[in-house]
Design a protein around this motif. Structure first.
Motif, PDB file in Angstrom:
ATOM      1  N   PHE A   1      38.903  25.002 -96.244  1.00 19.08           N
ATOM      2  CA  PHE A   1      38.229  25.109 -97.535  1.00 19.08           C
ATOM      3  C   PHE A   1      38.719  23.997 -98.457  1.00 19.08           C
ATOM      4  CE2 PHE A   1      35.798  29.129 -98.556  1.00 19.08           C
ATOM      5  CZ  PHE A   1      34.914  28.519 -99.424  1.00 19.08           C
ATOM      6  N   THR A   2      38.866  22.787 -97.916  1.00 20.70           N
ATOM      7  CA  THR A   2      39.291  21.638 -98.717  1.00 20.70           C
ATOM      8  C   THR A   2      38.060  21.029 -99.376  1.00 20.70           C
ATOM      9  OG1 THR A   2      41.131  21.226 -97.211  1.00 20.70           O
ATOM     10  CG2 THR A   2      40.534  19.446 -98.708  1.00 20.70           C
ATOM     11  N   LEU A   3      37.807  21.465-100.600  1.00 22.67           N
ATOM     12  CA  LEU A   3      36.560  21.109-101.275  1.00 22.67           C
ATOM     13  C   LEU A   3      36.722  20.033-102.335  1.00 22.67           C
ATOM     14  CD1 LEU A   3      35.106  24.692-101.868  1.00 22.67           C
ATOM     15  CD2 LEU A   3      35.024  23.279 -99.814  1.00 22.67           C
ATOM     16  N   GLU A   4      37.935  19.851-102.838  1.00 22.44           N
ATOM     17  CA  GLU A   4      38.127  18.971-103.985  1.00 22.44           C
ATOM     18  C   GLU A   4      39.076  17.831-103.639  1.00 22.44           C
ATOM     19  OE1 GLU A   4      36.660  19.065-107.048  1.00 22.44           O
ATOM     20  OE2 GLU A   4      35.377  20.633-106.238  1.00 22.44           O
ATOM     21  N   LEU A   5      38.659  16.602-103.987  1.00 21.30           N
ATOM     22  CA  LEU A   5      39.436  15.405-103.729  1.00 21.30           C
ATOM     23  C   LEU A   5      39.525  14.549-104.984  1.00 21.30           C
ATOM     24  CD1 LEU A   5      37.787  14.255-100.358  1.00 21.30           C
ATOM     25  CD2 LEU A   5      39.908  15.557-100.604  1.00 21.30           C
ATOM     26  N   ALA A   6      40.606  13.787-105.080  1.00 23.42           N
ATOM     27  CA  ALA A   6      40.752  12.807-106.153  1.00 23.42           C
ATOM     28  C   ALA A   6      41.627  11.679-105.646  1.00 23.42           C
ATOM     29  CB  ALA A   6      41.368  13.449-107.400  1.00 23.42           C
ATOM     30  N   VAL A   7      41.372  10.465-106.146  1.00 24.73           N
ATOM     31  CA  VAL A   7      42.171   9.304-105.779  1.00 24.73           C
ATOM     32  C   VAL A   7      42.808   8.729-107.033  1.00 24.73           C
ATOM     33  CG1 VAL A   7      42.102   6.922-104.941  1.00 24.73           C
ATOM     34  CG2 VAL A   7      40.827   8.684-103.742  1.00 24.73           C
ATOM     35  N   SER A   8      44.091   8.396-106.903  1.00 26.66           N
ATOM     36  CA  SER A   8      44.797   7.694-107.970  1.00 26.66           C
ATOM     37  C   SER A   8      45.730   6.688-107.303  1.00 26.66           C
ATOM     38  CB  SER A   8      45.589   8.664-108.847  1.00 26.66           C
ATOM     39  OG  SER A   8      46.287   7.963-109.858  1.00 26.66           O
ATOM     40  N   GLY A   9      45.492   5.409-107.559  1.00 23.06           N
ATOM     41  CA  GLY A   9      46.302   4.379-106.927  1.00 23.06           C
ATOM     42  C   GLY A   9      46.145   4.398-105.416  1.00 23.06           C
ATOM     43  N   HIS A  10      47.272   4.432-104.720  1.00 24.29           N
ATOM     44  CA  HIS A  10      47.254   4.431-103.257  1.00 24.29           C
ATOM     45  C   HIS A  10      47.364   5.837-102.673  1.00 24.29           C
ATOM     46  CE1 HIS A  10      47.410   0.124-103.263  1.00 24.29           C
ATOM     47  NE2 HIS A  10      48.569   0.099-103.896  1.00 24.29           N
ATOM     48  N   TYR A  11      46.983   6.844-103.470  1.00 24.03           N
ATOM     49  CA  TYR A  11      47.157   8.213-102.996  1.00 24.03           C
ATOM     50  C   TYR A  11      45.872   9.025-103.165  1.00 24.03           C
ATOM     51  CZ  TYR A  11      52.051   6.973-102.857  1.00 24.03           C
ATOM     52  OH  TYR A  11      53.234   6.349-102.562  1.00 24.03           O
TER      53      TYR A  11
ATOM     54  N   ASP B   1      43.123  22.669-101.258  1.00 22.67           N
ATOM     55  CA  ASP B   1      42.578  23.616-100.290  1.00 22.67           C
ATOM     56  C   ASP B   1      42.450  24.981-100.959  1.00 22.67           C
ATOM     57  OD1 ASP B   1      42.589  25.725 -98.203  1.00 22.67           O
ATOM     58  OD2 ASP B   1      42.755  24.022 -96.830  1.00 22.67           O
ATOM     59  N   ARG B   2      41.201  25.466-101.012  1.00 20.41           N
ATOM     60  CA  ARG B   2      40.949  26.721-101.715  1.00 20.41           C
ATOM     61  C   ARG B   2      41.513  27.929-100.970  1.00 20.41           C
ATOM     62  NH1 ARG B   2      34.973  28.909-103.637  1.00 20.41           N
ATOM     63  NH2 ARG B   2      35.715  30.758-104.765  1.00 20.41           N
ATOM     64  N   THR B   3      41.491  27.896 -99.635  1.00 24.97           N
ATOM     65  CA  THR B   3      41.999  29.024 -98.862  1.00 24.97           C
ATOM     66  C   THR B   3      43.518  29.088 -98.906  1.00 24.97           C
ATOM     67  OG1 THR B   3      40.111  28.958 -97.361  1.00 24.97           O
ATOM     68  CG2 THR B   3      42.078  30.108 -96.590  1.00 24.97           C
TER      69      THR B   3
ATOM     70  N   LEU C   1      38.947  25.779-107.805  1.00 26.71           N
ATOM     71  CA  LEU C   1      37.529  25.477-107.658  1.00 26.71           C
ATOM     72  C   LEU C   1      37.197  24.025-107.970  1.00 26.71           C
ATOM     73  CD1 LEU C   1      36.006  28.650-109.374  1.00 26.71           C
ATOM     74  CD2 LEU C   1      36.244  28.202-106.929  1.00 26.71           C
ATOM     75  N   GLU C   2      37.956  23.418-108.870  1.00 21.95           N
ATOM     76  CA  GLU C   2      37.612  22.061-109.288  1.00 21.95           C
ATOM     77  C   GLU C   2      38.873  21.272-109.588  1.00 21.95           C
ATOM     78  OE1 GLU C   2      34.409  19.760-112.172  1.00 21.95           O
ATOM     79  OE2 GLU C   2      34.721  21.913-112.377  1.00 21.95           O
TER      80      GLU C   2
ATOM     81  N   VAL D   1      43.533  21.253-112.256  1.00 20.67           N
ATOM     82  CA  VAL D   1      42.889  22.108-111.267  1.00 20.67           C
ATOM     83  C   VAL D   1      42.468  23.399-111.953  1.00 20.67           C
ATOM     84  CG1 VAL D   1      43.123  23.304-109.060  1.00 20.67           C
ATOM     85  CG2 VAL D   1      44.309  21.126-109.430  1.00 20.67           C
ATOM     86  N   GLU D   2      41.158  23.674-111.881  1.00 22.46           N
ATOM     87  CA  GLU D   2      40.604  24.871-112.533  1.00 22.46           C
ATOM     88  C   GLU D   2      40.191  25.875-111.484  1.00 22.46           C
ATOM     89  OE1 GLU D   2      37.427  27.500-113.347  1.00 22.46           O
ATOM     90  OE2 GLU D   2      37.039  25.561-112.374  1.00 22.46           O
ATOM     91  N   GLY D   3      40.401  27.143-111.793  1.00 26.96           N
ATOM     92  CA  GLY D   3      39.958  28.206-110.901  1.00 26.96           C
ATOM     93  C   GLY D   3      40.805  29.446-111.070  1.00 26.96           C
TER      94      GLY D   3
END
Length: 223
Positions: free
Chosen positions: A142-152, A157-159, A188-189, A199-201
């Motif tokens: 349940f890996t629904l949310e991603l973000a990138v910052s720099g080299h990372y 994972d929601r579950t 969730l987000e 991270v909201e939820g």
């Protein structure tokens, strides 16, 4: 704009969400259109253009005059040129798995998670005529949310209710460098701004300091 206090007091009947309730001079609620020019003289919205997408667009990323969209209806990633706001054009697309959910973009690379195959795909977009999946690896179901910052790359994972950090400095050898415990309730987000993740939820907003990507720190957990 006219000095009258506005509040959202209730949802409207019949699913009509284009109106608001406002309080009149006697503090009584009255219906007024959201874009009533008499009340909002500065609100001048102009339709510039539209662009056809699939039936279930899931995520949108906008960077450097391009829009990146994953769609669960057409099961693809589209790259759209939006430099001419009145005439967007498709630059490239690539078929994905049947349930694309998460999307992040860094330079010429897109990262997409798929809820059906439970993997994260790395897509090379340097040649827009031929987008290519150059790597994939398993992630949580349940890996629904991603973000990138720099080299990372940051993945929630929601579950498992965890945060995983991947080092993407070597795109041919992406490795996880940090995995948290279950620090969320129902994430969730995910949004990134500067040195913070939000991270909201689960009725909460969790703030995470990523100044050190190898050791993120939860600094806020507000209901």
């Amino acid at each position: 704009y006219d000095g009258v206090k506005w509040q959202i007091l209730a949802n409207l009947p019949n699913g009509n969400y284009n109106d608001f309730l406002r309080l009149d001079e006697n503090q009584m609620p009255v219906w007024k259109p959201l874009l009533d020019q008499a009340l909002l003289p500065e609100a001048k919205l102009t339709w510039l253009s539209g662009f056809p997408l699939g039936s279930i667009p899931m995520k949108l990323v906008v960077q450097n005059e391009r829009a990146y969209v994953i769609d669960r209806g057409s099961d693809d990633l589209k790259v759209i040129d939006i430099s001419d706001r009145s005439n967007p054009s498709l630059l490239g697309s690539i078929a994905l798995g049947p349930y694309p959910e998460g999307l992040a973009v860094s330079g010429n690379y897109a990262f997409v998670t798929d809820r059906d195959s439970n993997d994260l795909k790395v897509i090379d977009m340097s040649n827009l005529d031929s987008l290519e999946v150059i790597d994939s690896f398993g992630v949580g179901d349940f890996t629904l949310e991603l973000a990138v910052s720099g080299h990372y790359l940051y993945a929630v994972d929601r579950t498992a209710r965890t945060l995983t950090v991947y080092d993407i400095s070597n795109i041919s050898s992406i490795t996880p460098v940090y995995v948290s415990g279950a620090i969320f309730i129902d994430p969730l987000e995910l949004k990134q701004s500067g040195k913070y993740l939000y991270v909201e939820g689960g009725g909460r907003l969790v703030t995470i300091d990523i100044s050190n990507p190898l050791a993120p720190q939860v600094i806020g957990n507000a209901a």
